[in-house]
Design an enzyme around this catalytic site. Structure first.
Site, short mmCIF file in Angstrom:
data_model
loop_
_atom_site.label_atom_id
_atom_site.label_comp_id
_atom_site.label_asym_id
_atom_site.label_seq_id
_atom_site.Cartn_x
_atom_site.Cartn_y
_atom_site.Cartn_z
N ASP A 97 -3.14 8.08 8.01
CA ASP A 97 -4.03 7.19 8.76
C ASP A 97 -3.17 6.43 9.77
O ASP A 97 -2.05 6.86 10.08
CB ASP A 97 -4.85 6.28 7.84
N SER A 139 0.80 -1.23 0.00
CA SER A 139 0.00 0.00 0.00
C SER A 139 0.83 1.28 0.00
O SER A 139 0.32 2.33 -0.40
CB SER A 139 -0.93 0.02 1.22
N HIS A 172 -0.16 4.79 7.23
CA HIS A 172 0.47 5.42 6.06
C HIS A 172 0.85 6.87 6.28
O HIS A 172 0.04 7.65 6.79
CB HIS A 172 -0.47 5.32 4.86
#
Length: 327
Positions: A302, A11, A305
């Site tokens: 978040d 991600s 990340h």
């Protein structure tokens, strides 16, 4: 320096492939992307651009790197490179089963389809040249350690930290070999971040509201893995003729931001900007979730990340490393 950029992993560098697969690990809705050009939630897990976008832009390849699964991918997108990464993926199949993301094996299959399309556009010989001269970025491993070692019960726990590190490194070796066999020659493999500094890890460690801090043991595990990875990549390169395979350090830049926030203008390094910043991720960070007034005050967007600003800092460091190795 590079005709194209090719991106594999998780991600931190998935520019939107997960939008097109059946997984709950997605970021194609606000407030994700609120600082991306056009304020568009693209599936990137941040408030804006990611490492591949910044590196492609800084290297003069293109402004952003599109996901390979985007059905509207143009021939010119193909010529200058795409992203195969998938949020939630890892080197370990258990990781992909837990997250329903695109495994490294699936990413390699997608890459083969990409090469076939590239060959149709420019012919086999030119396609092989583009692939061999492209900058290849691989980032993976964080999900493996989080999911299988630290946060959830997994059969891998019996391997212990060292055993699991070696297990992951053997997967890295196989993956790099596959990329080489398909034609890649310039490959940067990113190491782990300081995992103990991720807000989600502080939350899992049940740290009190006002006493949140990096977890030293997890950080030293990350450092040890990175040391092994660096040595392993040197060994791999010596066996693969004509290759430049090197370690990309993201650990130091992120740790420096976490420990010296004032240098970068950060006011908060132990929580994400989205919601409480302690558990919000993917669908828990959604249009109804409150966000901090200014994401540039935060190291993290978040609970896992980094913010766009933090990714820019890491990207500048990586560009220095690329120039150092390839000049």
């Amino acid at each position: 320096m590079f005709p194209a950029i090719l991106v594999f992993g998780d991600s931190t560098i998935d520019t939107g492939n997960n939008n097109y697969i059946s997984t709950i690990i997605r970021a194609n809705f606000p407030p994700y992307g609120c600082n991306f050009p056009g304020r568009h939630a693209t599936g990137r897990f941040s408030n804006g651009r990611l490492i591949p976008d910044f590196i492609a832009s800084l290297m003069g390849i293109k402004d952003t790197v599109p996901p390979f699964l985007d059905p509207h991918l143009s021939d010119s997108d193909i010529l200058t490179g795409v992203c195969f990464a998938s949020a939630g993926s890892g080197y370990d199949n258990y990781t992909d089963l837990a997250t329903l993301s695109l495994s490294i094996d699936k990413q390699v299959d997608m890459f083969r389809s990409y090469v076939a399309r590239l060959s149709r556009i420019v012919g086999d010989e030119k396609a092989a040249k583009i692939v061999s001269e492209a900058l290849v970025i691989v980032s993976s491993g964080t999900n493996d350690f989080d999911i299988n070692l630290y946060d959830t019960p997994s059969p891998r726990i019996k391997l212990g930290v060292e055993g699991y590190q070696d297990f992951i490194l053997s997967s890295v070796h196989n993956f790099v070999q596959e990329l080489y066999d398909i034609g890649c020659r310039k490959i940067m493999v990113l190491g782990l971040p300081p995992i103990g500094c991720l807000p989600v890890q502080m939350t899992f460690a049940r740290q009190k509201q006002n006493e949140r801090r990096c977890i030293d043991k997890e950080n030293s595990d990350s450092q040890e893995y990175n040391r092994k990875l660096k040595k392993s990549l040197t060994d791999i390169q010596s066996n693969l003729t004509g290759s430049v395979i090197f370690y990309g350090d993201i650990y130091e830049a992120i740790l420096d931001m976490a420990t010296n926030p004032q240098t970068y203008g950060f006011k908060e390094t132990t929580r994400g900007c989205c919601g409480t910043g302690e558990l919000e991720l993917s669908y828990l960070c959604n249009p109804l979730t409150r966000t901090c007034p200014d994401a540039n005050d935060y190291l993290f967007w978040d609970d896992i990340h980094p913010t766009q600003l933090a990714y820019l800092v890491v990207s500048l460091s990586l560009v220095d490393q690329i120039l150092h190795v390839l000049h």
